[in-house]
Design a protein around this motif. Sequence first.
Motif, PDB file in Angstrom:
ATOM      1  N   GLY A  79      42.650  43.177  51.034  1.00 42.70           N
ATOM      2  CA  GLY A  79      42.287  42.862  52.215  1.00 42.70           C
ATOM      3  C   GLY A  79      41.461  42.653  51.733  1.00 42.70           C
ATOM      4  N   LYS A  81      40.080  39.675  50.085  1.00 44.64           N
ATOM      5  CA  LYS A  81      40.501  38.193  50.564  1.00 44.64           C
ATOM      6  C   LYS A  81      39.640  37.669  48.754  1.00 44.64           C
ATOM      7  CE  LYS A  81      41.005  38.299  55.666  1.00 44.64           C
ATOM      8  NZ  LYS A  81      39.667  37.782  56.245  1.00 44.64           N
ATOM      9  N   THR A 120      38.434  30.164  47.499  1.00 45.61           N
ATOM     10  CA  THR A 120      38.014  31.430  47.784  1.00 45.61           C
ATOM     11  C   THR A 120      37.066  31.555  49.152  1.00 45.61           C
ATOM     12  OG1 THR A 120      38.604  33.221  46.282  1.00 45.61           O
ATOM     13  CG2 THR A 120      37.033  33.922  47.671  1.00 45.61           C
ATOM     14  N   ARG A 123      38.069  28.992  52.240  1.00 45.70           N
ATOM     15  CA  ARG A 123      39.015  29.855  53.264  1.00 45.70           C
ATOM     16  C   ARG A 123      37.324  30.915  54.346  1.00 45.70           C
ATOM     17  NH1 ARG A 123      42.034  31.734  48.865  1.00 45.70           N
ATOM     18  NH2 ARG A 123      41.004  33.567  48.756  1.00 45.70           N
TER      19      ARG A 123
END
Length: 225
Positions: A79, A81, A120, A123
């Motif tokens: 998680g 990310k 990344t 996002r």
Amino acid sequence: MTKAWFSAGDDDIAPPTIVAVVDQQPNEVQLEVMDDVDVEEEEEVQSLSNVKVGTDYELLTIETLSKYGLSLKRVGGAGDKGIDFRGEWMINSNKYSVIGQCKKVKRKTGPSVLREFESTMKRFAEVPLLDAGGQQLQLQQQRTLIGIMASHSRFMDSVQVEMDSFDLPMIMCQITDNGIHSFMLNKAARQLLPFLRVAIRRVTKSESSSSSSDQSTIELYSHHE
């Protein structure tokens, strides 16, 4: 003009282990791969070793950057990310959000790594634009988000041109036990932080933890009129 100085002074997977085993018949030798259990145990040890190396470097990066006024927290595990740390950077009473990745590999860090990090960043930079009723209209980019790519090895020469093509502010820095050795801002970051200055400080053998020749490290300071 006043200056506010900050107080800064190949992970390749190993091939299967092969052992020579003497067969029952004389003068015949065959190569036999170790039992699956042994291979799995070795891979687990290697994996744990890689994790520790990565974690130690992430903590070193956070500690080093904290000397430059950044307040960061390590992000790890499932998680995450795609980031290794996140936090804030206060400069001249301005607050910026920060996310970052750390790379500790033997080879130089190239443009492909930066492109992945840019994806990344996109996002994390997307924030919802809401109407008066609280309904989402669209996603817009957060322009005060800064991405930091920290590498233990040097960067390829081509990364500066690649990084300047990115819309979001990004910083590349080489960090080792001796401090920050390079600190490069892309065009978007230079526009966001026009008051940030990068200075080079010479480190002598006596100051360095390495026995090599004198090195240079980076000092950062901000200025305002």
